[in-house]
Design a protein around this motif. Structure first.
Motif, PDB file in Angstrom:
ATOM      1  N   CYS A  80      88.127   0.955  73.601  1.00 24.67           N
ATOM      2  CA  CYS A  80      87.700  -0.685  74.497  1.00 24.67           C
ATOM      3  C   CYS A  80      87.655   0.145  75.439  1.00 24.67           C
ATOM      4  O   CYS A  80      87.235   1.414  75.917  1.00 24.67           O
ATOM      5  N   ILE A  81      87.194  -1.123  76.517  1.00 29.17           N
ATOM      6  CA  ILE A  81      86.027  -0.179  77.925  1.00 29.17           C
ATOM      7  C   ILE A  81      87.061  -1.503  78.505  1.00 29.17           C
ATOM      8  O   ILE A  81      87.542  -3.053  78.640  1.00 29.17           O
ATOM      9  N   VAL A  82      87.369  -1.002  79.663  1.00 28.44           N
ATOM     10  CA  VAL A  82      88.341  -1.140  80.604  1.00 28.44           C
ATOM     11  C   VAL A  82      87.473  -0.842  82.078  1.00 28.44           C
ATOM     12  O   VAL A  82      87.210  -0.463  82.311  1.00 28.44           O
ATOM     13  N   GLN A  83      87.738  -2.515  82.798  1.00 22.45           N
ATOM     14  CA  GLN A  83      86.800  -2.747  84.549  1.00 22.45           C
ATOM     15  C   GLN A  83      88.147  -3.073  84.919  1.00 22.45           C
ATOM     16  O   GLN A  83      88.292  -3.357  84.663  1.00 22.45           O
ATOM     17  N   ASN A  84      87.283  -2.528  86.467  1.00 24.39           N
ATOM     18  CA  ASN A  84      88.715  -3.286  87.423  1.00 24.39           C
ATOM     19  C   ASN A  84      89.576  -2.919  87.411  1.00 24.39           C
ATOM     20  O   ASN A  84      89.935  -2.001  86.769  1.00 24.39           O
ATOM     21  N   GLN A  85      90.634  -3.772  87.426  1.00 28.54           N
ATOM     22  CA  GLN A  85      91.917  -3.876  87.605  1.00 28.54           C
ATOM     23  C   GLN A  85      92.534  -3.303  86.386  1.00 28.54           C
ATOM     24  O   GLN A  85      93.559  -4.487  86.213  1.00 28.54           O
ATOM     25  N   ASP A  86      91.755  -2.126  85.371  1.00 32.53           N
ATOM     26  CA  ASP A  86      92.936  -3.168  84.112  1.00 32.53           C
ATOM     27  C   ASP A  86      92.843  -3.767  83.154  1.00 32.53           C
ATOM     28  O   ASP A  86      93.771  -4.196  82.635  1.00 32.53           O
ATOM     29  N   ILE A  87      91.421  -4.269  82.992  1.00 31.68           N
ATOM     30  CA  ILE A  87      91.208  -5.099  82.294  1.00 31.68           C
ATOM     31  C   ILE A  87      90.024  -4.724  81.047  1.00 31.68           C
ATOM     32  O   ILE A  87      89.468  -4.451  81.485  1.00 31.68           O
ATOM     33  N   VAL A  88      90.870  -5.082  79.949  1.00 33.15           N
ATOM     34  CA  VAL A  88      90.281  -4.749  78.536  1.00 33.15           C
ATOM     35  C   VAL A  88      88.553  -5.564  78.843  1.00 33.15           C
ATOM     36  O   VAL A  88      89.527  -7.513  78.022  1.00 33.15           O
ATOM     37  N   VAL A  89      87.257  -5.334  78.793  1.00 32.71           N
ATOM     38  CA  VAL A  89      86.016  -6.631  78.795  1.00 32.71           C
ATOM     39  C   VAL A  89      85.516  -6.482  77.035  1.00 32.71           C
ATOM     40  O   VAL A  89      85.410  -6.892  76.714  1.00 32.71           O
ATOM     41  N   TRP A  90      86.170  -5.519  76.952  1.00 33.53           N
ATOM     42  CA  TRP A  90      85.437  -4.926  75.351  1.00 33.53           C
ATOM     43  C   TRP A  90      86.568  -4.024  74.254  1.00 33.53           C
ATOM     44  O   TRP A  90      87.081  -3.449  74.686  1.00 33.53           O
ATOM     45  N   LYS A  91      87.057  -4.386  72.770  1.00 35.75           N
ATOM     46  CA  LYS A  91      87.872  -3.482  72.451  1.00 35.75           C
ATOM     47  C   LYS A  91      87.435  -4.370  71.097  1.00 35.75           C
ATOM     48  O   LYS A  91      87.137  -4.964  70.239  1.00 35.75           O
ATOM     49  N   VAL A  92      87.725  -2.619  70.315  1.00 33.26           N
ATOM     50  CA  VAL A  92      87.433  -2.949  68.744  1.00 33.26           C
ATOM     51  C   VAL A  92      89.030  -2.026  68.067  1.00 33.26           C
ATOM     52  O   VAL A  92      88.989  -1.049  67.992  1.00 33.26           O
ATOM     53  N   GLU A  93      89.572  -2.364  67.007  1.00 35.54           N
ATOM     54  CA  GLU A  93      91.034  -2.729  66.930  1.00 35.54           C
ATOM     55  C   GLU A  93      90.535  -1.837  64.744  1.00 35.54           C
ATOM     56  O   GLU A  93      90.042  -3.067  64.349  1.00 35.54           O
ATOM     57  N   GLU A  94      90.040  -1.418  64.495  1.00 34.78           N
ATOM     58  CA  GLU A  94      90.233  -0.838  63.060  1.00 34.78           C
ATOM     59  C   GLU A  94      90.358   0.451  62.855  1.00 34.78           C
ATOM     60  O   GLU A  94      90.763   2.573  63.659  1.00 34.78           O
ATOM     61  N   TYR A  95      90.686   1.134  61.519  1.00 35.72           N
ATOM     62  CA  TYR A  95      90.722   2.141  61.133  1.00 35.72           C
ATOM     63  C   TYR A  95      89.533   2.647  60.548  1.00 35.72           C
ATOM     64  O   TYR A  95      88.560   2.165  60.024  1.00 35.72           O
ATOM     65  N   SER A  96      88.787   3.505  60.859  1.00 35.84           N
ATOM     66  CA  SER A  96      87.649   4.374  60.720  1.00 35.84           C
ATOM     67  C   SER A  96      87.602   5.809  60.449  1.00 35.84           C
ATOM     68  O   SER A  96      89.073   6.609  61.432  1.00 35.84           O
ATOM     69  N   PRO A  97      87.257   6.505  60.243  1.00 37.84           N
ATOM     70  CA  PRO A  97      87.617   8.329  59.441  1.00 37.84           C
ATOM     71  C   PRO A  97      87.052   8.403  61.135  1.00 37.84           C
ATOM     72  O   PRO A  97      87.298  10.097  61.838  1.00 37.84           O
ATOM     73  N   ALA A  98      85.345   8.252  61.763  1.00 33.98           N
ATOM     74  CA  ALA A  98      84.720   9.068  62.709  1.00 33.98           C
ATOM     75  C   ALA A  98      85.967   8.463  63.881  1.00 33.98           C
ATOM     76  O   ALA A  98      86.091   9.806  65.021  1.00 33.98           O
ATOM     77  N   LEU A  99      86.859   7.184  64.459  1.00 35.15           N
ATOM     78  CA  LEU A  99      87.663   7.275  64.986  1.00 35.15           C
ATOM     79  C   LEU A  99      89.417   7.516  65.564  1.00 35.15           C
ATOM     80  O   LEU A  99      89.401   8.538  65.870  1.00 35.15           O
TER      81      LEU A  99
END
Length: 119
Positions: A80-99
């Motif tokens: 995820c990308i977090v901005q300001n005071q802990d606001i998640v502005v983008w996230k991806v939740e998945e299984y991938s070997p690279a992650l």
């Protein structure tokens, strides 16, 4: 460029920079918006600063319902990308070997295991 391509390029670059010690990872509390008002559980959240942007990777455990009142716990990884005071502005939740590789490497680096035996 598709979002999947961008995500894959980001993970690849984070792997490279972590391996070359250009970035470090820290264990921190997950952003409040990820853990409040939800049944999901984040047992480990790691964060780094990459190009002046707060990035987090985490393990997420959640209930997977097989029937109305029957469920089992499942898990996946997230970035995820977090901005300001802990606001998640983008996230991806998945299984991938690279992650998975990035998460394992970041966890190892954040643990301090490499310097544990260096007196």
């Amino acid at each position: 460029m598709t979002e999947d391509n961008q995500k894959d390029r980001l993970i690849t670059q984070l792997l490279r920079d972590t391996l070359s010690n250009k970035i470090g990872w820290s264990v921190v509390e997950p952003p409040r918006t990820m853990v409040h008002a939800t049944d999901n559980y984040v047992p480990l959240y790691l964060e780094t600063n990459f190009n002046n942007t707060r990035l987090g990777i985490y393990e997420l455990r959640f209930r997977h319902f097989s029937d109305y009142d029957e469920y089992y716990w499942s898990e996946t990884l997230g970035i995820c990308i977090v901005q300001n005071q802990d606001i998640v502005v983008w996230k991806v939740e998945e299984y991938s070997p690279a992650l998975r590789e990035l998460f394992d490497l970041a966890r190892e680096r954040a643990s301090g295991l490499g310097g544990l035996l260096n007196f």
